[in-house]
Design a protein around this motif. Structure first.
Motif, PDB file in Angstrom:
ATOM      1  N   VAL A  44      -6.235   8.214  12.185  1.00 39.06           N
ATOM      2  CA  VAL A  44      -4.997   8.880  11.768  1.00 39.06           C
ATOM      3  C   VAL A  44      -4.103   9.156  12.963  1.00 39.06           C
ATOM      4  O   VAL A  44      -2.883   8.911  12.929  1.00 39.06           O
ATOM      5  CB  VAL A  44      -5.329  10.180  11.004  1.00 39.06           C
ATOM      6  N   ALA A  45      -4.689   9.661  14.046  1.00 38.71           N
ATOM      7  CA  ALA A  45      -3.900   9.942  15.248  1.00 38.71           C
ATOM      8  C   ALA A  45      -3.309   8.665  15.830  1.00 38.71           C
ATOM      9  O   ALA A  45      -2.150   8.653  16.287  1.00 38.71           O
ATOM     10  CB  ALA A  45      -4.776  10.656  16.287  1.00 38.71           C
ATOM     11  N   GLU A  46      -4.071   7.588  15.810  1.00 39.43           N
ATOM     12  CA  GLU A  46      -3.568   6.320  16.345  1.00 39.43           C
ATOM     13  C   GLU A  46      -2.415   5.794  15.512  1.00 39.43           C
ATOM     14  O   GLU A  46      -1.439   5.266  16.049  1.00 39.43           O
ATOM     15  CB  GLU A  46      -4.712   5.306  16.391  1.00 39.43           C
ATOM     16  N   ARG A  47      -2.502   5.934  14.201  1.00 41.63           N
ATOM     17  CA  ARG A  47      -1.403   5.471  13.341  1.00 41.63           C
ATOM     18  C   ARG A  47      -0.141   6.278  13.564  1.00 41.63           C
ATOM     19  O   ARG A  47       0.961   5.774  13.357  1.00 41.63           O
ATOM     20  CB  ARG A  47      -1.822   5.536  11.876  1.00 41.63           C
ATOM     21  N   MET A  48      -0.274   7.522  13.984  1.00 47.78           N
ATOM     22  CA  MET A  48       0.890   8.369  14.232  1.00 47.78           C
ATOM     23  C   MET A  48       1.351   8.308  15.674  1.00 47.78           C
ATOM     24  O   MET A  48       2.330   8.964  16.048  1.00 47.78           O
ATOM     25  CB  MET A  48       0.563   9.814  13.857  1.00 47.78           C
TER      26      MET A  48
ATOM     27  N   ILE B  22      -3.196   9.280   4.726  1.00 48.96           N
ATOM     28  CA  ILE B  22      -3.267  10.606   5.322  1.00 48.96           C
ATOM     29  C   ILE B  22      -2.221  10.757   6.417  1.00 48.96           C
ATOM     30  O   ILE B  22      -1.559  11.801   6.527  1.00 48.96           O
ATOM     31  CB  ILE B  22      -4.687  10.852   5.872  1.00 48.96           C
ATOM     32  N   ALA B  23      -2.043   9.713   7.243  1.00 46.17           N
ATOM     33  CA  ALA B  23      -1.033   9.770   8.302  1.00 46.17           C
ATOM     34  C   ALA B  23       0.363   9.921   7.722  1.00 46.17           C
ATOM     35  O   ALA B  23       1.188  10.695   8.242  1.00 46.17           O
ATOM     36  CB  ALA B  23      -1.127   8.522   9.172  1.00 46.17           C
ATOM     37  N   GLU B  24       0.657   9.217   6.635  1.00 50.33           N
ATOM     38  CA  GLU B  24       1.973   9.330   6.014  1.00 50.33           C
ATOM     39  C   GLU B  24       2.180  10.712   5.407  1.00 50.33           C
ATOM     40  O   GLU B  24       3.280  11.282   5.471  1.00 50.33           O
ATOM     41  CB  GLU B  24       2.135   8.254   4.938  1.00 50.33           C
ATOM     42  N   ALA B  25       1.126  11.300   4.838  1.00 51.66           N
ATOM     43  CA  ALA B  25       1.243  12.646   4.280  1.00 51.66           C
ATOM     44  C   ALA B  25       1.522  13.662   5.391  1.00 51.66           C
ATOM     45  O   ALA B  25       2.369  14.561   5.232  1.00 51.66           O
ATOM     46  CB  ALA B  25      -0.032  13.012   3.529  1.00 51.66           C
ATOM     47  N   ILE B  26       0.836  13.529   6.526  1.00 51.52           N
ATOM     48  CA  ILE B  26       1.083  14.440   7.652  1.00 51.52           C
ATOM     49  C   ILE B  26       2.511  14.287   8.163  1.00 51.52           C
ATOM     50  O   ILE B  26       3.202  15.275   8.447  1.00 51.52           O
ATOM     51  CB  ILE B  26       0.064  14.168   8.772  1.00 51.52           C
ATOM     52  N   ARG B  27       2.973  13.037   8.275  1.00 53.17           N
ATOM     53  CA  ARG B  27       4.332  12.804   8.770  1.00 53.17           C
ATOM     54  C   ARG B  27       5.381  13.426   7.855  1.00 53.17           C
ATOM     55  O   ARG B  27       6.340  14.066   8.314  1.00 53.17           O
ATOM     56  CB  ARG B  27       4.585  11.302   8.902  1.00 53.17           C
ATOM     57  N   ARG B  28       5.196  13.263   6.551  1.00 48.68           N
ATOM     58  CA  ARG B  28       6.175  13.801   5.602  1.00 48.68           C
ATOM     59  C   ARG B  28       6.175  15.333   5.601  1.00 48.68           C
ATOM     60  O   ARG B  28       7.227  15.961   5.516  1.00 48.68           O
ATOM     61  CB  ARG B  28       5.887  13.273   4.194  1.00 48.68           C
ATOM     62  N   ILE B  29       4.998  15.931   5.690  1.00 45.95           N
ATOM     63  CA  ILE B  29       4.931  17.393   5.715  1.00 45.95           C
ATOM     64  C   ILE B  29       5.579  17.935   6.983  1.00 45.95           C
ATOM     65  O   ILE B  29       6.331  18.918   6.949  1.00 45.95           O
ATOM     66  CB  ILE B  29       3.469  17.856   5.591  1.00 45.95           C
TER      67      ILE B  29
END
Length: 386
Positions: free
Chosen positions: A42-46, A362-369
């Motif tokens: 997840v961290a790598e994708r972000m 999960i990465a997209e959800a974190i980014r949107r929040i």
């Protein structure tokens, strides 16, 4: 000469990369010991790196959390899922959240792909609703938001006093069916019990496939325990005499001569299949696969009724105890789960287990929040049956 007023100096223009760095500089991703691989993905994708957080246990099994980086005024995302070591997973999450709270973090979001104790969301006998207790503990520890995936019951969200985003893994599983199952048009979606019928019906409608439901019970009913709950009520003769009932009341009241009636014994019929699976590919869907005996029994019945291939698709693959061995020896051809729970050891024991990566969701959800964007895109075309 042109005069310039004080305070009129324009700030230098910031390049796009500086703006991007500023938007992500106040995000800190930390994780416990439950699933570090998922946290790293997840961290790598972000485009981030995990924050400096060490979680270890003392000789007496007490949990120690040490956060080396500053979290003051930052948005903290704690990635911690449930595994077979659920109690330690929960304590690690609570202590990490409380450590961030006492270090003046701006917000603390718990990213819990599989929420432990989610099956204990109903009152059974003299037990308790453990999911409610767990929700209270998480809110008290300092969590301000929860991101989870495919709760066992959607009503669990009501136990929390903070926002809960219940993500869906069904798009990934549907894509796997369409791309990785040959001739999936000749498939039928199977619900291994009536409780999964809504989820199976949602899959069948999206894929435009048939639906089959296995009705009956694989395991024996629990025997009645001898305790106070099962003691019979006192008979009519042993009850104390009360005031006489008027004649008008007698006409409006229906009396049962034997006292309080007993509940009839619930008898489950033998396993039967409602639907046609002969010569077709059977795809069983569920949210969690842990105790696989019911899946194996359902697969044997599907095979006896002419199913040519049998697949099992589930979001969470806990696969505890001897589940890998039972699956490897069964007639199930393939078990497909997501990586919400680590199961690398189970895959070494059973070659039929396949994994789907959901870290991008999960990465997209974190980014949107974090960017205060709408989450509705992640729930597009989701109905109540999902």
């Amino acid at each position: 000469m042109s005069k310039r007023r004080l305070g009129s100096v324009r700030p230098p223009k910031r390049c796009r990369s500086d703006m991007d760095n500023t938007s992500t500089s106040d995000i800190v991703i930390i994780n416990g010991n439950s699933h570090p691989d998922l946290a790293n993905m997840v961290a790598e994708r972000m485009g981030l790196k995990n924050g400096g957080c060490s979680v270890f246990h003392k000789s007496n099994r007490e949990t120690i959390v040490e956060i080396s980086d500053s979290v003051r005024g930052k948005d903290i995302y704690i990635i911690q899922t449930g595994t077979k070591d659920a109690n330690n997973n929960i304590m690690e999450l609570l202590i990490m959240a409380y450590a961030c709270k006492t270090s003046s973090a701006r917000s603390i979001v718990g990213v819990i792909p599989y929420l432990p104790y989610s099956k204990q969301c109903k009152m059974r006998k003299r037990g308790c609703i453990v999911s409610k207790l767990l929700a209270k503990m998480m809110c008290t520890s300092g969590l301000t938001h929860i991101i989870t995936m495919d709760l066992h019951q959607k009503e669990i969200q009501g136990f929390f006093d903070i926002p809960v985003d219940n993500l869906r893994a069904s798009p990934f599983l549907l894509q796997y069916i369409q791309e990785s199952i040959p001739e999936y048009r000749n498939s039928v979606i199977v619900a291994r019990n009536p409780g999964v019928a809504k989820k199976a019906n949602s899959y069948a409608e999206r894929l435009r496939l048939g639906l089959a439901v296995i009705h009956g019970e694989q395991k024996e009913a629990e025997s009645d325990e001898v305790d106070g709950r099962y003691s019979p009520p006192p008979t009519r003769n042993s009850t104390p005499q009360h005031a006489p009932i008027s004649s008008s009341s007698r006409q409006r009241t229906t009396s049962v001569s034997v006292g309080v009636p007993e509940h009839p014994v619930k008898v489950k019929p033998p396993l039967t299949i409602v639907g046609d699976v002969n010569g077709r590919i059977a795809i069983m869907v569920d949210d969690l696969i842990d105790d696989v005996q019911s899946f194996v029994a359902a697969a044997e019945m599907l095979k006896e009724n002419g199913a040519c291939k049998i697949y099992v698709l589930a979001t969470h693959g806990l696969l505890s105890s001897d589940a890998p061995r039972l699956l490897d020896e069964s007639c199930i051809d393939e078990i497909v789960v997501t990586n919400t729970i680590p199961h690398e050891i189970q895959k070494l024991q059973c070659h039929k287990i396949k994994t789907i990566d959901i870290s991008i969701l999960i990465a997209e959800a974190i980014r949107r929040i974090h960017n205060k964007e709408s989450m509705s895109y992640l729930f597009r075309n989701v109905t109540l049956e999902d």
